[in-house]
Scaffold this active site. Structure first.
Site, PDB file in Angstrom:
ATOM      1  N   LYS A 192      14.080  13.355  -4.739  1.00 19.72           N
ATOM      2  CA  LYS A 192      14.243  11.986  -5.290  1.00 19.72           C
ATOM      3  C   LYS A 192      13.009  11.381  -5.123  1.00 19.72           C
ATOM      4  CE  LYS A 192      14.667   7.947  -3.309  1.00 19.72           C
ATOM      5  NZ  LYS A 192      14.240   6.960  -4.221  1.00 19.72           N
ATOM      6  N   GLY A 244       6.822   9.194   3.587  1.00 18.72           N
ATOM      7  CA  GLY A 244       7.035   7.746   3.179  1.00 18.72           C
ATOM      8  C   GLY A 244       6.550   6.829   4.629  1.00 18.72           C
ATOM      9  N   SER A 245       7.361   5.893   4.994  1.00 20.46           N
ATOM     10  CA  SER A 245       7.243   5.017   5.948  1.00 20.46           C
ATOM     11  C   SER A 245       7.604   5.490   7.262  1.00 20.46           C
ATOM     12  CB  SER A 245       7.525   3.511   5.759  1.00 20.46           C
ATOM     13  OG  SER A 245       9.055   3.774   5.645  1.00 20.46           O
ATOM     14  N   THR A 246       6.798   5.334   8.361  1.00 21.37           N
ATOM     15  CA  THR A 246       7.544   5.666   9.453  1.00 21.37           C
ATOM     16  C   THR A 246       8.997   4.996   9.892  1.00 21.37           C
ATOM     17  OG1 THR A 246       5.298   5.892  10.409  1.00 21.37           O
ATOM     18  CG2 THR A 246       6.808   5.619  11.982  1.00 21.37           C
ATOM     19  N   GLU A 247       9.258   3.703   9.580  1.00 21.74           N
ATOM     20  CA  GLU A 247      10.463   3.333   9.703  1.00 21.74           C
ATOM     21  C   GLU A 247      11.652   4.138   8.941  1.00 21.74           C
ATOM     22  OE1 GLU A 247      10.657  -0.525   7.807  1.00 21.74           O
ATOM     23  OE2 GLU A 247      12.617  -1.016   8.266  1.00 21.74           O
ATOM     24  N   GLY A 249      11.331   7.177   8.069  1.00 26.56           N
ATOM     25  CA  GLY A 249      11.372   8.596   8.589  1.00 26.56           C
ATOM     26  C   GLY A 249      12.210   8.656   9.841  1.00 26.56           C
ATOM     27  N   GLU A 266       6.320  13.560   6.911  1.00 25.50           N
ATOM     28  CA  GLU A 266       4.727  13.030   6.699  1.00 25.50           C
ATOM     29  C   GLU A 266       4.840  11.536   6.593  1.00 25.50           C
ATOM     30  OE1 GLU A 266       1.905  11.718   5.448  1.00 25.50           O
ATOM     31  OE2 GLU A 266       1.589  12.889   3.630  1.00 25.50           O
ATOM     32  N   GLU A 397      -0.052  -0.088   9.379  1.00 28.24           N
ATOM     33  CA  GLU A 397      -0.609   0.271   7.955  1.00 28.24           C
ATOM     34  C   GLU A 397      -0.542  -0.831   7.033  1.00 28.24           C
ATOM     35  OE1 GLU A 397       2.164   3.357   6.586  1.00 28.24           O
ATOM     36  OE2 GLU A 397       0.207   4.628   6.134  1.00 28.24           O
TER      37      GLU A 397
END
Ligand code: NDP
Length: 492
Positions: A192, A244-247, A249, A266, A397
Site C-alpha cells: 500500500k 512511516g510515523s512512530t504513531e 507504527g 522503520e 520530527e
C-alpha cells in the site's frame, strides 16, 4: 554580479532548465493492481492525486476497501502457493533482475512521475531515487539463489504473503526497499503506497508486467490509512513491514499483538549532525545542507539537529546562512532546483505549526530571501539558533526544511545531547580525527552513523533504527532476515 550589472550586461542567473513533462502520460484513472491486472475497486470509490507544486490533478486513483484488500491478499496467496515459492531460485533471481533492468530503462519517465506526484526536485529523483531503486533490485536478485549460503544450516524459507505499507517521502525507493528483498526470499506481496504519492507504485505494476513477474506476486492497493489498517487486520497475511510515523507504527504493533505475525518498523528520527572544530568547514557546510534540505527535509534520517562545537559556531552559522541564500526553491521539474514542493497541504501545516512553536518558545529564526511560487505547497529553507533541548523543534520530527542548531563544548556533551531523543535512527560526525569518529560512533545511539558525509545509501548496507525509530533492518544481508522463517518452512 554587481560589476556585470554596472556594465549593463545580463545578470548572472540560472536560465530555466525544465525536464519534459511529456515523458510521462498518466491515465485518467487507475484501478488496483491485483492478480496481474488493473481492476476497478469493489469499494466503488476513487480519489485524486495532485501535484503538490501546482495543485494540478494528475490522475484518479482507487480507494481500496476491505473487500479489495481481501482480493489482493487472496491473489498473493494463490501466486505464492501456485509456483512462486517453489520456483527454482535462479529463475526467481532472473525475474527480479529484469525488474531492475526495466527500472533503469524507464528511469527518466519514472523520475518525472515521482517529481510530479511527490514534489521532489528532478535532480534528486533522477540521480538518487531511481538509481538506488534499481540498485536494490539488482542487489537482491543476487541473493535470491544464495539464501542457504546467507544463512547456513538455518533452512531459510519465505513467510508467504507480505503486507507492506510505505510513506510518501521516497515512494518508489521505499517500494524497492520492501519489494526487492521480499521477492528474493520467495514471498508474494501486497503493497500500500501513501495516499499522496500512489502513481509510481501503479507504474511499477506495469514494470512487473513487462518483467513477466507471475500474476499475483506483486499486488498494489491504493487508498488512505484505512486501507493500510484493513491490510494489517487481514487474517491472511504472514508478515508486515511498515515505514512511516512512530504513531502509526505503534498502532500497527498494537493491532498485531498476539497474532504471531512478524513485524518490521522503520519510523521517525531526529538525527544529530555533529560538527567538531577540527573538521573541514566548507565540506561540513555542504554536508549540513544535504543533511537537512535534501528532499525538502522529508527524510526520516534527516540531520535535523545541528550540534556544533561552540568555538566555531559563529563562523559555521555565518557560512551556512550564506550558502542558504544560494539554494534554489521552485519547480521540481527544473533541473536546477534544489528544494521542491512540500508533499501535501497537511504536511505544510504541520511544518508551519512547529516553526511557530519554535518562535514562541524563544528560538531565533533565519530564512533567506526567496520568492516562493504562488500556487502549490512551499516552505523556505529555515534555520533556528538559540534552541534549547526542551523546545519542540529540538524534540519532534518536523519532516520539513527546518534545521535546529544547538552547541556543545566537549565530545561527551555532544554525545549526551545527541542521544537525548526518543529516536535512534541516524547521526553524522564531522571531524578530521579518525579516532574521534570511532569514539563517537561507539557511543551514539543510532542505527547509522555517517562520518564526514551524510545521507549515503547503498543496498549492501543495512539501515534501520532503535528506540522509537523502530526495529528490523532493510538493505544488506540483514534485510533478507525480515522476509524469512528459519524452521524449514513449516507453518505453525
Ligand atoms: P503515516 O505514518 O500516517 O503514513 C505512512 C503510511 O501508513 C501511509 O501509507 C499511510 O497511508 C499509512 N497509514 C496511515 N494510518 C494507518 C493505519 N492506521 N494503519 C496502517 N497504515 C496506515 O505518516 P503521515 O503521512 O501521516 O505523516 C505524518 C508524520 O509522520 C510526518 O510529519 C513525519 O513526521 C512522519 N513520517 C515519517 C516517515 C519516515 O520515513 N520515518 C515517513 C512519513 C511520515 P496514507 O498515506 O493514506 O495516510
Amino acid at each position: 554580479m554587481g560589476e556585470i550589472d554596472r556594465l549593463g550586461a545580463a545578470p548572472w542567473e540560472y536560465a530555466p532548465a525544465p525536464e519534459s513533462r511529456e515523458l510521462v502520460r498518466f491515465r485518467e484513472r487507475y484501478g488496483l493492481a491485483i492478480g496481474g491486472e488493473m481492476v476497478d475497486p469493489r469499494s466503488g470509490t476513487w480519489f485524486t492525486s495532485v501535484s503538490p507544486a501546482t495543485e494540478e490533478p494528475l490522475a484518479e486513483v482507487a480507494q481500496a476497501g476491505p473487500e479489495d484488500v481481501d482480493a489482493a491478499v487472496g491473489a498473493a496467496r494463490e501466486a505464492f502457493e501456485d509456483g512462486w515459492s517453489t520456483m527454482r531460485s535462479a529463475e526467481r533471481a532472473k525475474v527480479i533482475f529484469r525488474i531492475a533492468r526495466i527500472l533503469q530503462e524507464r528511469s527518466r519517465e519514472l523520475a518525472v512521475a515521482e517529481s510530479l506526484d511527490g514534489g521532489k526536485p528532478i535532480k534528486e529523483s533522477r540521480d538518487v531515487d531511481l538509481p538506488l531503486a534499481a540498485a536494490h533490485f539488482f542487489y537482491y536478485a543476487g541473493w535470491a539463489d544464495k539464501l542457504e549460503y546467507a544463512f547456513p544450516n538455518r533452512r531459510p524459507a519465505p513467510h508467504g504473503v507480505a503486507a507492506q505499507i510505505i510513506p510518501w517521502n521516497f515512494p518508489l525507493l521505499m517500494l524497492a526497499w520492501k519489494v526487492a528483498p521480499a521477492l528474493a526470499c520467495g514471498n508474494a506481496v501486497v503493497l500500500k503506497p501513501a495516499e499522496t504519492t500512489p502513481l509510481t507504485a501503479l507504474l511499477f505494476a506495469d514494470v512487473c508486467r513487462q518483467a513477466e513477474v507471475p500474476p499475483g506476486v506483486v499486488n498494489i492497493v491504493t487508498g488512505d490509512g484505512s486501507t493500510g489498517a484493513a491490510l494489517v487486520d487481514h487474517a491472511g497475511i504472514d508478515k508486515v513491514a511498515f515505514t512511516g510515523s512512530t504513531e502509526v507504527g505503534k498502532e500497527i504493533q498494537r493491532r498485531l499483538a498476539g497474532r504471531g505475525v512478524p513485524l518490521t518498523l522503520e519510523l521517525g528520527g531526529k538525527a544529530a549532525n555533529i560538527v567538531f572544530d577540527d573538521c573541514a568547514l566548507d565540506q561540513a557546510v555542504e554536508g549540513i545542507v544535504n543533511g537537512i534540505w535534501f528532499n525538502q527535509g522529508h527524510v526520516c534520517c534527516a540531520g535535523s539537529r545541528l550540534l556544533v562545537q561552540e568555538s566555531i559556531a559563529e563562523q559555521l552559522i555565518g557560512k551556512l546562512k550564506r550558502r542558504m541564500g544560494t539554494l534554489r526553491v521552485g519547480d521540481p521539474l527544473d533541473k536546477n532546483t534544489d528544494i521542491g514542493a512540500i508533499n501535501s497541504r497537511q504536511q505544510l501545516e504541520r511544518i508551519r505549526e512547529l516553526v511557530a512553536s519554535g518562535q514562541e518558545e524563544g528560538a531565533e529564526i533565519f530564512q533567506p530571501a526567496c520568492a516562493l511560487p504562488e500556487r502549490g505547497f512551499w516552505y523556505p529553507p529555515t534555520v533556528f539558533t538559540s534552541v534549547a533541548q526542551s523546545y519542540r523543534i529540538a524534540q519532534e520530527e518536523i519532516f520539513g526544511p527546518v534545521l535546529s542548531v544547538l552547541t556543545f563544548r566537549t565530545p561527551e556533551e555532544a554525545v549526551e545531547k545527541a542521544n537525548n531523543t526518543a529516536y535512534g535512527l541516524s547521526a553524522g560526525v564531522w571531524t578530521e580525527k579518525g579516532s574521534r569518529i570511532l569514539w563517537m560512533a561507539e557511543r551514539l545511539k543510532a542505527g547509522v552513523v555517517w562520518a564526514n558525509t551524510y545521507n549515503r545509501f547503498d543496498p549492501a548496507s543495512p539501515f534501520g533504527g532503535y528506540k522509537e525509530s523502530g526495529f528490523g533492518r532493510e538493505g544488506g544481508r540483514h534485510g533478507l532476515e525480515a522476509y524469512l522463517r528459519f524452521d524449514g518452512g513449516r507453518r505453525g
